[in-house]
Design an enzyme around this catalytic site. Structure first.
Site: not given
Lengths: 362, 335
Positions: B69, B138
């Site tokens: 990322e 998440h």
């Protein structure tokens, strides 16, 4: 600080063992010369050598002025000097086109000068003036200039690795043969993003060259205390060809850079170049007492035996591309140029406080 | 008037389809727009938001990355500075933590630090929202972090219509824009016009008009606020529901005007309440409509706990129609 004289070396314990030659003539010699291979040097080669010497001298004397500004308390903030590392920036940037990109570091003055920045606007930026490259909003650690392909100096040590790789991504997409050079110090090897983008650049065959300036010190810590294993083994793990070069030898840096730049332009992907060099002064100008992390003998050795300007000057003289008096004259010229640039910056106005909210958003 | 009420739109799309349509239209319009992220090409992301784009635009423009990322967000920043308009995809908002240096120290600051010379026309698309039984890594809603940083714009669409119009605006914006999509909303359907339209940033939408209380909702909480408003209607309380749509720039004028009219306000957002978006909006209302307020501004956000996995635990961490309804009723003195 000076390769040929002791000007600017006020605080050094030992002066380089080089006497200032008497000025006899002021002309550069014409190229009736031979290059390092014993071949007759061509005119462009001679011009290149003299241009590289001048650029290195500009950086050296730029930093001399920065040191002066800082110690006279005329410069706000911190100053991280590039003195000792000049051959790296100059050798690499000599291999680049104007429209190629670079990213730079907190120790970035040399990269900016080498890529073509004007010293007066750099000094203005260092002093926080409106006429500076960033209107005074960036300062010493953030000089950026689209006109010379300088994507900006970064105060996060590996902070520009992504940006440089992204510029290479654009370059590949646009197909104009541009390359990107990411300058970073060996301290940045401790930040993982370097390896993420090297992996990406290898996968996508991006035209980027990761130039690691190994000046041996992560701030105040020797790199061997922070860096496990072999630096040059890291790139090959990603399929990124990696090599090292004597960062005090501008010709050697230029030659290897030219090869890596050509490789990148030809679509053969990224590479990693470690330039072994030395930071003459402290991590920043205020870092005066350095004995706890490195010896004066070590500093003395690099400054006297491994100085990139001195080594190159000797080579140019030996090749009869110039002579000592000409170099002395050149030094006087460049020093006067830098002094004028500083005077410009000192006289330049600060930005009005109402500019503070300008440029937050495009 | 709520924007959609002004137009009769026949076609309905899901939120995911609206996002995809915005991307496809912008990629057709501008060859510098590309998508960079994990599993964005053939997989079309785990939520299938991008399905079909790689077939139309090819792997040169819909680009799968390694699970890096920080690295590919950094590539997005550099690409944006040098002529591209990348749309970087961060699969789960929780993974934004890995991009923080790239977004906060690089993307947000490049324009300012360079004295306005370089710009970063980049969109970072990501998700927010709990109740998907995905546990603590998440499920977070971290848009407040980015709203805090000068140089970034933050967009929180709450309907398919807004998603399409706001995403097109985001892609055309010359600044780094963080675009949060509620992952529970991807299958929600709503009217979406075909073809070109954009929605400006910094313009709140009054999703429902009312006179007794203002409920400010963002993203996933807009539907919650509308549900609560319907319940309030049954007991004679008229709630106005306002969706700021962008937390920065923030349409302070619309928020203040509404509360001046209703004199009561609840702010509902799925991020953490403490030091969060609700705190900022409550402060704007308190400063701008202080003398019109009949009650303190009420804030409702995620509970100050990591999002738990077990359904009975997770379900109590976020505001619901019922809890907003109860809070509003109490605020209106009808508890």
């Amino acid at each position: 600080m000076s390769p040929l004289t002791d000007k600017g070396k006020k605080r050094e314990a030992k002066k380089p063992d080089v006497k200032r030659p008497e000025a006899k003539t002021v002309e550069m010699k014409k190229p009736e010369t031979k290059n390092s291979n014993g071949m007759k040097a061509s005119k462009p080669e001679v011009e290149r050598s003299l241009r590289m010497y001048r650029r290195m001298l500009m950086i050296r004397l730029f930093e001399e002025q920065v040191n002066e500004l800082y110690t006279r308390a005329l410069m706000p903030g911190l100053a991280h000097l590039y003195v000792g590392e000049e051959a790296v920036a100059v050798g690499i940037c000599e291999a680049l086109r104007d429209d190629d990109y670079i990213t730079s570091t907190h120790r970035g003055h040399g990269h900016c000068v080498a890529k073509g920045a004007a010293p007066n606007r750099m000094f203005a930026e260092l002093l926080g003036k409106e006429a500076g490259y960033c209107k005074g909003k960036g300062g010493s650690m953030h000089i950026a200039d689209p006109a010379t392909g300088n994507l900006g100096a970064n105060a996060i040590v590996a902070g520009s690795a992504g940006i440089a790789t992204g510029a290479a991504f654009s370059a590949k997409h646009k197909g104009k043969g541009q390359v990107a050079v990411c300058f970073f110090g060996e301290g940045a090897l401790g930040q993982g993003v370097v390896y993420e983008v090297m992996n990406l650049a290898a996968l996508w065959k991006l035209p980027v060259i990761y130039v690691c300036e190994n000046n041996m010190y992560n701030e105040y810590t020797h790199f061997l205390e922070t860096t496990a294993g072999d630096i040059l083994s890291r790139g090959p793990a990603f399929g990124v060809p990696s090599e090292s070069v004597d960062g005090q030898d501008v010709t050697a840096v230029y030659q290897v850079a030219s090869r890596l730049v050509k490789r990148a332009r030809d679509g053969e992907g990224p590479s990693f170049l470690m330039c072994n060099t030395y930071r003459y002064t402290g991590h920043h100008v205020g870092d005066i007492s350095r004995e706890y992390y490195r010896s004066k003998q070590e500093e003395h050795h690099w400054k006297t035996d491994r100085d990139p300007l001195k080594l190159f000057a000797e080579k140019l003289i030996a090749q009869k591309l110039t002579d000592a008096p000409s170099l002395v004259k050149l030094e006087d010229e460049v020093r006067a140029e830098m002094k004028a640039a500083v005077d410009f910056a000192i006289a330049a106005p600060y930005p009005n406080a109402d500019k503070v909210e300008q440029d937050v958003y495009a | 008037m709520p924007e959609l009420a002004e137009r009769a739109i026949e076609r309905e799309l899901t939120f995911a389809q609206a996002v995809r349509e915005a991307l496809a239209e912008e990629m057709r319009r501008d060859p510098t727009v590309c998508i960079i992220g994990e599993d964005v090409a053939e997989a079309g992301t785990p939520f299938k938001v991008l399905s079909g784009l790689v077939e139309e635009f090819g792997k040169e423009r819909v680009i799968d990355t390694p699970i890096s990322e920080a690295g590919f967000t950094g590539v997005g920043v550099g690409a944006a500075m040098t002529g591209m308009r990348p749309v970087v995809d961060i699969m789960f908002g929780d993974f934004l933590t890995l991009t923080m240096d790239q977004m906060v120290n690089q993307a947000a600051k490049v324009h300012y630090m360079s004295g306005g010379k370089w710009k970063v026309p980049m969109v970072l698309r990501t998700t927010l929202g709990a109740t998907r039984r995905s546990a603590a890594q998440h499920s977070q809603s971290l848009h407040a972090w980015f709203s805090h940083v000068p140089g970034l714009k933050v967009v929180l669409p709450s309907t398919p219509y807004d998603a399409k119009g706001l995403l097109k605006t985001a892609i055309r914006d010359d600044n780094p824009v963080v675009f949060f999509e509620d992952k529970m909303m991807y299958k929600t359907k709503g009217p979406v016009p075909e073809g070109e339209y954009t929605i400006p940033f910094g313009v709140a939408d009054i999703k429902r008009e009312g006179t007794d209380i203002t409920i400010v909702g963002t993203s996933s909480m807009v539907q919650v606020a509308l549900g609560a408003a319907a319940l309030l209607d049954e007991i004679g309380i008229s709630a106005e529901v306002i969706d700021p749509r962008t937390t920065w720039p923030l349409d302070e004028a619309t928020l203040i005007a509404s509360v001046k009219k209703t004199s009561r306000a609840i702010v509902v957002d799925e991020g953490y309440g403490r030091y969060g978006v609700t705190a900022e909006i409550a402060s704007v209302i308190a400063e701008g409509a202080f003398f019109n307020l009949e009650a303190p501004v009420k804030r409702m956000g995620a509970m100050h706990v990591p999002i738990p996995f077990s359904p009975p635990l997770e379900d109590v961490t976020v505001p619901t129609e019922q809890t907003v309804f109860e809070a509003a009723r109490k605020l209106c003195g009808k508890a």
